[in-house]
Enzyme design. Structure first.
Site, PDB file in Angstrom:
ATOM      1  N   ASP A 159      -1.809   4.968  -3.314  1.00 34.69           N
ATOM      2  CA  ASP A 159      -3.030   6.178  -2.759  1.00 34.69           C
ATOM      3  C   ASP A 159      -2.563   7.425  -3.528  1.00 34.69           C
ATOM      4  O   ASP A 159      -1.897   8.162  -3.032  1.00 34.69           O
ATOM      5  CB  ASP A 159      -2.573   6.197  -1.135  1.00 34.69           C
ATOM      6  N   ARG A 169     -12.828   5.146  -3.342  1.00 32.41           N
ATOM      7  CA  ARG A 169     -12.537   5.244  -2.004  1.00 32.41           C
ATOM      8  C   ARG A 169     -13.956   6.017  -1.433  1.00 32.41           C
ATOM      9  O   ARG A 169     -13.895   7.091  -1.674  1.00 32.41           O
ATOM     10  CB  ARG A 169     -11.292   5.663  -1.292  1.00 32.41           C
ATOM     11  N   ASP A 174      -0.986  14.838   6.420  1.00 37.80           N
ATOM     12  CA  ASP A 174      -1.681  14.173   5.254  1.00 37.80           C
ATOM     13  C   ASP A 174      -2.707  15.020   4.851  1.00 37.80           C
ATOM     14  O   ASP A 174      -3.750  14.732   4.807  1.00 37.80           O
ATOM     15  CB  ASP A 174      -1.968  12.958   5.683  1.00 37.80           C
ATOM     16  N   TRP A 195       0.926  -1.248   0.204  1.00 38.94           N
ATOM     17  CA  TRP A 195       0.155   0.133  -0.054  1.00 38.94           C
ATOM     18  C   TRP A 195       0.639   1.330  -0.020  1.00 38.94           C
ATOM     19  O   TRP A 195       1.648   1.497   0.995  1.00 38.94           O
ATOM     20  CB  TRP A 195      -0.852   0.024   1.165  1.00 38.94           C
ATOM     21  N   GLY A 196       0.886   2.075  -1.067  1.00 33.43           N
ATOM     22  CA  GLY A 196       1.750   3.270  -1.260  1.00 33.43           C
ATOM     23  C   GLY A 196       1.023   4.291  -0.438  1.00 33.43           C
ATOM     24  O   GLY A 196       0.424   5.107  -1.015  1.00 33.43           O
ATOM     25  N   SER A 197       1.117   4.253   0.843  1.00 32.48           N
ATOM     26  CA  SER A 197       0.275   5.120   1.588  1.00 32.48           C
ATOM     27  C   SER A 197       0.591   6.510   1.584  1.00 32.48           C
ATOM     28  O   SER A 197       1.974   6.836   1.858  1.00 32.48           O
ATOM     29  CB  SER A 197       0.392   4.483   3.106  1.00 32.48           C
ATOM     30  N   GLY A 198      -0.089   7.735   1.183  1.00 33.79           N
ATOM     31  CA  GLY A 198      -0.021   9.004   1.430  1.00 33.79           C
ATOM     32  C   GLY A 198       0.188   9.411   2.702  1.00 33.79           C
ATOM     33  O   GLY A 198       1.146  10.528   3.202  1.00 33.79           O
ATOM     34  N   PHE A 199      -0.496   8.868   3.525  1.00 31.52           N
ATOM     35  CA  PHE A 199      -0.350   9.265   5.253  1.00 31.52           C
ATOM     36  C   PHE A 199       0.930   8.879   5.483  1.00 31.52           C
ATOM     37  O   PHE A 199       1.811   9.691   6.298  1.00 31.52           O
ATOM     38  CB  PHE A 199      -1.380   8.408   6.059  1.00 31.52           C
TER      39      PHE A 199
END
EC number: 3.11.1.3
Length: 290
Positions: free
Chosen positions: A81, A155, A54, A40-44
């Site tokens: 993300d 989402r 974020d 998961w390429g998390s923006g957070f």
């Protein structure tokens, strides 16, 4: 089988696919070694690694280049993300091929206004765009992809925004009609009741995606038993683990006045060198350095 095909096949199989958050290639490699199905390429997480909120503060290019670096390091699919798509449908139409070319196998795009506020804040701005506007963004995303196996996930933030189950289902159905391959439904309730109610009432044909950060009571076995869920994302556990471990080690060094005691508890330098791909580099050296 390509990474895109692997993710698409997992969604079509009916089996639960697991994705672990990563904010750099090293963490992504550790997630792959641990046995997660994808990244998961998390923006957070990426925002946190830069010590900024974020809230679309990092540029698209900063996020994109990290996704490129992660995708080139692991052999499992990367789900990127992209928050709200960095603008309107025109921006999305431009952005999706960039992420596809960078090696992502999927994007997740949320139905908030741009710039967004994080869903994890209880007092954040949770402003959603019109359903029709977001349908246009989904259509732009699916039209822009070069590979039909590249997955577009919509989402739904209606529960986060306090708009209720009916609105969440309505939006999810509308996004499926617009071409979304899966629907991510998000909640920050401390029990899974709200999410379970949504899953039970979900009438769509595409699979759901859950991010059980707020309701860790649900195990993978519990989620798999729901049958309508295709992906579970562990959304921020890498950065939280990193912060906790680093904070503890730093405090211990200050407390001990040195590293003698703490050093034995840390991974060896040799382990880090192995994670860097040193063996592969040495093989190249042996073959080509004359």
């Amino acid at each position: 089988m390509t990474k895109n095909q692997a993710l698409r096949a997992a969604l079509d199989s009916g089996r639960l696919f697991t994705a672990m958050a990563a904010h750099n290639p090293l963490v992504a490699k550790l997630a792959e070694q641990a046995g997660f199905g994808g990244i998961w390429g998390s923006g957070f997480e990426l925002s946190a690694s830069y010590a900024v909120p974020d809230a679309n503060i990092l540029s698209m290019s900063t996020h994109l280049e990290m996704m490129r670096a992660i995708a080139s390091t692991v052999s499992i699919p990367l789900i990127a993300d992209i928050d709200t798509g960095f603008g309107n449908a025109v921006n999305v139409h431009y952005v999706v091929p960039q992420y596809e070319a960078a090696g992502a196998s999927a994007i997740v795009m949320e139905d908030k206004t741009f710039p967004k506020d994080t869903s994890l804040r209880t007092d954040g701005r949770q402003e959603l765009v019109r359903i029709e506007e977001f349908q246009g963004k989904i259509a732009a995303a699916t039209a822009a992809r070069a590979d039909r196996d590249f997955v577009v996930i919509a989402r739904v933030e209606a529960l986060i925004a306090g708009l209720g189950q009916q609105e969440a289902v309505r939006r999810g159905q509308a996004y499926e009609e617009a071409g979304a391959d899966a629907i991510l439904i998000h909640s920050r309730q401390k029990t899974p009741d709200e999410i379970l109610a949504f899953v039970k009432s979900w009438p769509g044909k595409v699979p759901l995606v859950l991010v059980p950060t707020a309701y860790p009571q649900l195990t993978e076995a519990d989620i798999a038993a729901l049958s309508k869920v295709g992906i579970v994302i562990y959304g921020n556990h890498a950065i939280r683990a990193a912060v906790g471990a680093v904070r503890e080690v730093f405090a211990r060094i200050r407390r001990d006045g040195g590293i003698r005691e703490v050093d034995a508890a840390l991974p060896s330098v040799k382990e880090i060198i192995e994670l860097q791909g040193d063996e592969r580099m040495r093989a190249v050296e042996a073959r080509y350095l004359k």
